[in-house]
Design a protein around this motif. Structure first.
Motif, mmCIF file in Angstrom:
data_model
loop_
_atom_site.group_PDB
_atom_site.id
_atom_site.type_symbol
_atom_site.label_atom_id
_atom_site.label_comp_id
_atom_site.label_asym_id
_atom_site.label_seq_id
_atom_site.Cartn_x
_atom_site.Cartn_y
_atom_site.Cartn_z
ATOM 1 N N MET A 102 -10.903 16.921 3.101
ATOM 2 C CA MET A 102 -9.706 16.261 3.589
ATOM 3 C C MET A 102 -9.598 15.783 4.933
ATOM 4 S SD MET A 102 -6.099 17.820 2.968
ATOM 5 C CE MET A 102 -4.727 17.597 4.265
ATOM 6 N N SER A 103 -9.267 14.451 5.318
ATOM 7 C CA SER A 103 -9.292 14.174 6.625
ATOM 8 C C SER A 103 -7.712 14.454 7.005
ATOM 9 C CB SER A 103 -9.712 12.852 6.645
ATOM 10 O OG SER A 103 -8.782 11.826 6.222
ATOM 11 N N MET A 104 -7.506 14.685 8.394
ATOM 12 C CA MET A 104 -6.354 14.807 9.012
ATOM 13 C C MET A 104 -6.052 13.440 10.111
ATOM 14 S SD MET A 104 -5.369 18.638 9.562
ATOM 15 C CE MET A 104 -6.862 19.823 9.127
ATOM 16 N N ASP A 105 -5.020 13.235 9.847
ATOM 17 C CA ASP A 105 -4.228 12.379 10.871
ATOM 18 C C ASP A 105 -2.847 12.521 11.272
ATOM 19 O OD1 ASP A 105 -2.949 11.338 8.793
ATOM 20 O OD2 ASP A 105 -4.081 9.511 8.464
ATOM 21 N N GLU A 106 -2.272 11.692 11.898
ATOM 22 C CA GLU A 106 -0.856 11.991 12.366
ATOM 23 C C GLU A 106 0.122 12.165 11.127
ATOM 24 O OE1 GLU A 106 0.834 7.441 13.020
ATOM 25 O OE2 GLU A 106 0.204 8.413 14.710
ATOM 26 N N THR A 107 -0.177 11.447 9.831
ATOM 27 C CA THR A 107 0.638 11.732 8.612
ATOM 28 C C THR A 107 0.073 12.835 7.844
ATOM 29 O OG1 THR A 107 -0.772 10.095 7.550
ATOM 30 C CG2 THR A 107 0.924 9.185 8.892
#
Length: 140
Positions: free
Chosen positions: A1-6
């Motif tokens: 799972m990639s994490m970003d600002e959302t």
């Protein structure tokens, strides 16, 4: 799972602390639709970094005297602007691809006098074949 600002990472207490607000204020903003966090299967709120930034923006606008309805309008317009900017970038990319892939596109070259010459794709500039010989004057 990639994490970003959302990515929904923060429980309400952590998000409230990061935003400098009381958790009850976040619940109220959720009810009013100002910030809508993601919900888990158990219906608890999960806030993203983008949500926290938006909460800080709401606090700033509120401290400047903007009403909650005014804040809702500002946030809606900011979302609309972001959507329109993304659409413009998409259309610019499509247009650039079209121009580059269109057969018979125009090509520009420099003429012998330095002027800009328009050529059809696949044609070449006719070059002068004359030779100029320079001989310096003998000053003795």
């Amino acid at each position: 799972m990639s994490m970003d600002e959302t990515s929904p990472l923060f429980v309400i207490s952590v998000a409230a602390e990061l935003a400098g607000m009381h958790p009850q204020t976040l619940r109220q903003y959720d009810r009013l639709g100002l910030v809508s966090p993601t919900r888990t299967a158990g219906k608890s709120r999960r806030y993203s970094m983008r949500d926290v930034v938006q909460l800080r923006e709401i606090a700033q606008l509120s401290s400047e005297g903007v009403s909650l309805e005014g804040i809702r309008r500002v946030l809606g317009l900011e979302d609309e602007v972001a959507t329109l900017k993304a659409r413009v970038r998409e259309l610019e990319a499509t247009l650039a691809d079209e121009v580059l892939n269109r057969p018979g596109r125009r090509v520009f070259a420099a003429g012998s006098e330095g002027e800009v010459v328009t050529l059809r794709s696949g044609t070449r500039v006719r070059r002068e074949t004359a030779m100029v010989v320079w001989r310096p004057l003998d000053r003795s």
